[in-house]
Design a protein around this motif. Structure first.
Motif, mmCIF file in Angstrom:
data_model
loop_
_atom_site.group_PDB
_atom_site.id
_atom_site.type_symbol
_atom_site.label_atom_id
_atom_site.label_comp_id
_atom_site.label_asym_id
_atom_site.label_seq_id
_atom_site.Cartn_x
_atom_site.Cartn_y
_atom_site.Cartn_z
ATOM 1 N N ALA A 1 0.859 -1.219 0.030
ATOM 2 C CA ALA A 1 0.077 0.085 0.069
ATOM 3 C C ALA A 1 0.695 1.243 -0.210
ATOM 4 O O ALA A 1 0.696 2.199 -0.854
ATOM 5 C CB ALA A 1 -0.820 0.025 1.190
ATOM 6 N N LYS A 2 1.975 1.173 0.783
ATOM 7 C CA LYS A 2 2.912 2.441 0.825
ATOM 8 C C LYS A 2 3.641 2.592 -0.672
ATOM 9 O O LYS A 2 4.140 3.476 -0.926
ATOM 10 C CB LYS A 2 4.239 2.028 1.646
ATOM 11 N N MET A 3 3.572 1.381 -1.368
ATOM 12 C CA MET A 3 4.393 1.541 -2.800
ATOM 13 C C MET A 3 3.471 2.266 -3.905
ATOM 14 O O MET A 3 3.790 2.753 -4.801
ATOM 15 C CB MET A 3 4.565 0.368 -3.178
ATOM 16 N N GLU A 4 1.994 2.173 -3.419
ATOM 17 C CA GLU A 4 0.938 2.689 -4.382
ATOM 18 C C GLU A 4 1.243 4.121 -5.150
ATOM 19 O O GLU A 4 1.060 4.373 -6.326
ATOM 20 C CB GLU A 4 -0.212 2.581 -3.983
ATOM 21 N N PRO A 5 1.505 5.105 -4.203
ATOM 22 C CA PRO A 5 1.697 6.492 -4.743
ATOM 23 C C PRO A 5 2.978 6.503 -5.756
ATOM 24 O O PRO A 5 2.636 7.289 -6.618
ATOM 25 C CB PRO A 5 1.869 7.272 -3.270
ATOM 26 N N GLY A 6 3.802 6.008 -5.362
ATOM 27 C CA GLY A 6 4.925 5.893 -6.247
ATOM 28 C C GLY A 6 4.803 5.010 -7.439
ATOM 29 O O GLY A 6 5.328 5.706 -8.561
ATOM 30 N N LEU A 7 3.947 4.109 -7.371
ATOM 31 C CA LEU A 7 3.486 3.404 -8.686
ATOM 32 C C LEU A 7 2.812 4.328 -9.515
ATOM 33 O O LEU A 7 2.834 4.574 -10.886
ATOM 34 C CB LEU A 7 2.747 2.075 -8.590
ATOM 35 N N VAL A 8 1.646 5.109 -9.161
ATOM 36 C CA VAL A 8 0.889 5.834 -9.660
ATOM 37 C C VAL A 8 1.516 6.871 -10.211
ATOM 38 O O VAL A 8 1.403 7.530 -11.521
ATOM 39 C CB VAL A 8 -0.240 6.530 -8.778
ATOM 40 N N GLU A 9 2.547 7.586 -9.548
ATOM 41 C CA GLU A 9 3.458 8.845 -10.319
ATOM 42 C C GLU A 9 4.301 7.974 -11.266
ATOM 43 O O GLU A 9 4.503 8.956 -12.346
ATOM 44 C CB GLU A 9 4.327 8.977 -8.872
ATOM 45 N N THR A 10 4.844 7.080 -11.204
ATOM 46 C CA THR A 10 5.626 6.357 -12.328
ATOM 47 C C THR A 10 4.611 6.205 -13.329
ATOM 48 O O THR A 10 5.182 6.721 -14.766
ATOM 49 C CB THR A 10 6.474 5.157 -11.827
ATOM 50 N N VAL A 11 3.552 5.655 -13.494
ATOM 51 C CA VAL A 11 2.679 5.482 -14.398
ATOM 52 C C VAL A 11 2.461 6.760 -15.181
ATOM 53 O O VAL A 11 2.368 6.922 -16.376
ATOM 54 C CB VAL A 11 1.506 4.535 -14.106
ATOM 55 N N ASP A 12 2.012 7.837 -14.435
ATOM 56 C CA ASP A 12 1.696 9.192 -14.869
ATOM 57 C C ASP A 12 2.684 10.056 -15.633
ATOM 58 O O ASP A 12 2.389 10.642 -16.543
ATOM 59 C CB ASP A 12 0.803 9.789 -13.909
ATOM 60 N N CYS A 13 3.850 9.688 -15.069
ATOM 61 C CA CYS A 13 4.925 10.369 -15.822
ATOM 62 C C CYS A 13 5.217 9.823 -17.365
ATOM 63 O O CYS A 13 5.375 10.527 -18.072
ATOM 64 C CB CYS A 13 6.087 10.121 -14.922
ATOM 65 N N LEU A 14 5.011 8.533 -17.092
ATOM 66 C CA LEU A 14 5.282 7.807 -18.503
ATOM 67 C C LEU A 14 3.905 8.117 -19.573
ATOM 68 O O LEU A 14 4.484 8.415 -20.636
ATOM 69 C CB LEU A 14 5.314 6.260 -18.300
ATOM 70 N N LEU A 15 2.903 8.093 -19.042
ATOM 71 C CA LEU A 15 1.763 8.803 -19.888
ATOM 72 C C LEU A 15 1.938 10.294 -20.292
ATOM 73 O O LEU A 15 1.524 10.616 -21.410
ATOM 74 C CB LEU A 15 0.328 8.537 -18.958
ATOM 75 N N ASP A 16 2.384 10.935 -19.284
ATOM 76 C CA ASP A 16 2.580 12.526 -19.654
ATOM 77 C C ASP A 16 3.572 12.441 -21.044
ATOM 78 O O ASP A 16 3.518 13.166 -21.868
ATOM 79 C CB ASP A 16 3.305 13.234 -18.534
ATOM 80 N N ALA A 17 4.763 11.777 -20.988
ATOM 81 C CA ALA A 17 5.618 11.584 -21.721
ATOM 82 C C ALA A 17 5.306 11.351 -23.375
ATOM 83 O O ALA A 17 5.625 11.185 -24.229
ATOM 84 C CB ALA A 17 6.722 10.924 -21.555
ATOM 85 N N MET A 18 4.083 10.341 -23.174
ATOM 86 C CA MET A 18 3.217 10.075 -24.294
ATOM 87 C C MET A 18 2.526 10.703 -25.138
ATOM 88 O O MET A 18 1.878 11.017 -26.219
ATOM 89 C CB MET A 18 2.687 8.725 -24.071
ATOM 90 N N THR A 19 1.820 12.014 -24.172
ATOM 91 C CA THR A 19 0.861 12.941 -24.685
ATOM 92 C C THR A 19 1.216 13.633 -25.585
ATOM 93 O O THR A 19 2.394 14.058 -25.532
ATOM 94 C CB THR A 19 0.383 13.782 -23.540
ATOM 95 N N GLY A 20 0.637 13.622 -26.646
ATOM 96 C CA GLY A 20 0.885 14.474 -28.042
ATOM 97 C C GLY A 20 1.599 14.024 -29.013
ATOM 98 O O GLY A 20 1.963 14.539 -29.647
ATOM 99 N N ARG A 21 1.952 12.684 -28.789
ATOM 100 C CA ARG A 21 2.796 11.889 -29.731
ATOM 101 C C ARG A 21 1.857 11.278 -30.826
ATOM 102 O O ARG A 21 0.894 10.745 -30.355
ATOM 103 C CB ARG A 21 3.806 10.929 -29.126
ATOM 104 N N ASP A 22 2.059 11.157 -32.109
ATOM 105 C CA ASP A 22 1.481 10.587 -32.675
ATOM 106 C C ASP A 22 1.432 8.925 -32.900
ATOM 107 O O ASP A 22 0.617 8.161 -32.884
ATOM 108 C CB ASP A 22 2.015 10.762 -34.469
ATOM 109 N N ASN A 23 2.787 8.363 -32.285
ATOM 110 C CA ASN A 23 2.941 7.076 -32.122
ATOM 111 C C ASN A 23 3.942 6.688 -30.957
ATOM 112 O O ASN A 23 4.845 7.635 -30.863
ATOM 113 C CB ASN A 23 3.216 6.295 -33.142
ATOM 114 N N VAL A 24 3.796 5.733 -30.194
ATOM 115 C CA VAL A 24 4.426 5.351 -29.206
ATOM 116 C C VAL A 24 4.627 3.769 -29.312
ATOM 117 O O VAL A 24 4.079 2.978 -30.105
ATOM 118 C CB VAL A 24 3.894 5.746 -28.073
ATOM 119 N N ASP A 25 5.769 3.130 -28.533
ATOM 120 C CA ASP A 25 5.920 1.861 -28.295
ATOM 121 C C ASP A 25 5.361 1.557 -26.896
ATOM 122 O O ASP A 25 5.907 1.952 -25.878
ATOM 123 C CB ASP A 25 7.385 1.464 -28.358
ATOM 124 N N LEU A 26 4.233 0.941 -26.625
ATOM 125 C CA LEU A 26 3.708 0.443 -25.500
ATOM 126 C C LEU A 26 4.271 -0.299 -24.725
ATOM 127 O O LEU A 26 4.386 -0.697 -23.376
ATOM 128 C CB LEU A 26 2.200 -0.329 -25.601
#
Length: 409
Positions: free
Chosen positions: A117-142
Motif C-alpha cells: 500500500a505504501k508503494m502505490e503512490p510511487g507506482l501511480v506517479e511512475t505511470v502518470d509520468c510515462l503517460l505524460d511523456a506519451m501525450t501529444g505524440r502520434d505513435n508510441v511503443d507501449l
C-alpha cells in the motif's frame, strides 16, 4: 494470433525442444489439441509435457514428490559451476526447503499488504509520468515507452537501486530469462552467462554500499535480505546476490508482459475494451482474465523425486516435467468457453502465478502494477489503438511483445 480460434494442428511427435513451425508465434491451437488428445505427452528426451489444470494443481501442491530443484536438469544445459547454473540453482523459484523457506520468509515479510500500500503512490506517479511523456505524440511503443519501464522502476525502488544505475537492468533480465528457453543457441547461452556475471559484479558493489549504509528496513528489500529479516538465519553472499537477481527477473518480464498483453488484448477485443471503459470497476477481473488468456509465463518445471503416475503415464524418479501453464489456463474442464476473452469471468482459477508453496511471492504487487497501468492508460487514452508492426517476444516460456506500436489517440 488465433488465441481463441479453433485451428486444426497435428501434435503427433510434438517436441517442445524442437517445436513445429508456427508454435512459437501461436501456441494456442497446439495447447487445445494437447488437452484433447495428449494432456500428458512423453518427450524424446524422457521428460513429460503436462497440460491439464488438475495435474498442474496437484504437482504444485506436492513439493515432496515434485521438486523445484534443477541441479540435475541444468548441469548439462548450462555446465555445472557456470554463471547461469549457479544463478538458476540458487534462486527462490528453483530451490526447495530449507533455502526456499528462508528466502521466501524474508520476501513475504517485506511484501506485506501494508508495505505494498505504501508503494502505490510511487507506482501511480511512475505511470502518470510515462503517460505524460506519451501525450501529444502520434505513435508510441507501449512496451519500450510504457510497460517495460514500470516494473524496472518498482523493483529498482524495492532494492533501492539508485536511479542513475538502472539502465542495464532490463537487458540483464532479458538475457538471463532467455536462457530458460527449452532450446538455446550458443549466442543466447553466452549472453546469459555474461549477464549473470555483470549483474553479480554490480550487486557485490551495491551490497557493500548497503552494508555500510543500511536502508529503511520497512521498504528496502535488499537491507532486509542482508539482515535476514523475517527468516531464521542470514543468507550466504551467493544466496543473497542470486536472489537479488531473481527479484528483478521474477518481477520484470512477467509484469511487462501482463501490461503489454493486456493492452493488446483490449485492442484485439474492442467489445471488451468498451465494456471496461463503461464499467471501470471491472479492472480487477479484467486483469485476472488477461493473466489467464495470454499468460505472461507459459511454462514451469518440476522434477519427480520418486516414481509417479501423471494422467496414466509413468514418470520414473528424476523425470523433468514441463508444466504448460498456458494450456492449463484454457482447460475446458475448469473454464467455460476457455477460448473466449471475457473480462467478467468468474470464478477464474488460473495458474498464471503457479500454486502451492511456490505461488508467486510478488503476485499482489504484480496485480497492482497491472491494474494501475492499464486503468490509467485507458482513462488517459481511451481511444488508443495498436498499429501494424507488433514485434512478438519470440519466446516459448515467456509470452509477450518486444515492441507494440500504438497511436495514443
Amino acid at each position: 494470433m488465433s488465441d481463441g480460434a479453433h485451428v486444426a494442428v497435428n501434435i503427433e511427435g510434438f517436441d517442445l525442444a524442437n517445436p513445429p513451425e508456427g508454435f512459437v508465434e501461436d501456441p494456442f491451437p497446439y495447447y487445445d489439441a494437447l488437452l484433447r488428445e495428449a494432456p500428458v505427452l512423453p518427450q524424446p528426451d524422457g521428460s513429460l509435457l503436462v497440460c491439464r489444470h488438475a495435474d498442474l494443481d496437484r504437482i504444485y501442491r506436492d513439493t515432496t514428490l515434485f521438486s523445484s530443484d534443477k541441479k540435475r536438469a541444468f548441469a548439462p544445459k548450462y555446465g555445472e559451476g557456470s554463471p547461469l547454473f549457479e544463478h538458476h540453482t540458487t534462486s527462490l523459484v528453483f530451490s526447495d526447503p530449507p533455502l526456499h523457506t528462508r528466502v521466501r520468509k524474508i520476501m513475504t515479510s517485506a511484501l506485506t499488504p501494508r508495505a505494498i500500500a505504501k508503494m502505490e503512490p510511487g507506482l501511480v506517479e511512475t505511470v502518470d509520468c510515462l503517460l505524460d511523456a506519451m501525450t501529444g505524440r502520434d505513435n508510441v511503443d507501449l512496451i519500450g515507452d510504457f510497460a517495460a519501464s514500470i516494473p524496472i522502476q518498482i523493483i529498482g525502488n524495492l532494492l533501492d537501486v539508485p536511479m542513475e544505475e538502472r539502465a542495464p537492468l532490463r537487458d540483464w533480465s532479458l538475457a538471463i530469462l532467455g536462457a530458460l528457453e527449452p532450446a538455446l543457441s550458443e549466442a543466447q547461452l553466452a549472453a546469459g552467462h555474461r549477464a549473470v556475471e555483470e549483474f553479480k559484479a554490480y550487486l557485490q558493489d551495491l551490497i557493500a554500499r548497503r552494508r555500510a549504509k543500511p536502508g529503511d528496513i520497512e521498504t528496502d528489500v535488499l537491507t532486509r535480505l542482508i539482515r535476514g529479516e523475517g527468516a531464521d538465519g542470514t543468507l550466504s553472499e551467493i544466496e543473497l546476490i542470486q536472489n537479488c537477481i531473481f527479484i528483478l527477473n521474477a518481477g520484470h518480464e512477467t509484469t511487462t508482459n501482463l501490461i503489454g498483453n493486456g493492452l493488446a488484448l483490449l485492442d484485439d477485443y474492442p467489445d471488451q475494451k468498451q465494456k471496461l471503459r463503461e464499467e471501470p470497476e471491472l479492472i480487477k477481473p479484467a486483469v485476472e482474465e488477461m493473466l489467464r488468456f495470454r499468460s505472461p509465463n507459459q511454462l514451469g518445471n518440476r522434477e519427480t523425486t520418486a516414481e509417479a503416475e501423471i494422467g496414466g503415464i509413468r514418470a520414473p524418479a528424476g523425470t523433468n516435467l514441463h508444466l504448460v501453464i498456458g494450456a492449463a489456463n484454457r482447460d475446458p474442464d475448469v473454464f467455460e468457453n476457455p477460448g473466449e476473452f471475457d473480462i467478467t469471468r468468474a470464478p477464474n482459477r488460473h495458474l498464471a502465478f503457479a500454486g502451492g508453496p511456490h505461488v508467486c511471492v510478488g503476485l499482489t504487487l504484480a496485480r497492482l502494477e497491472g491494474k494501475i497501468a492499464i486503468e490509467r492508460l485507458l482513462c488517459r487514452f481511451p481511444d488508443y489503438r495498436i498499429l501494424p508492426g507488433r514485434v512478438p517476444g519470440g519466446r516459448i516460456r515467456f509470452r509477450g511483445y518486444a515492441a507494440l506500436p500504438a497511436e495514443p489517440g
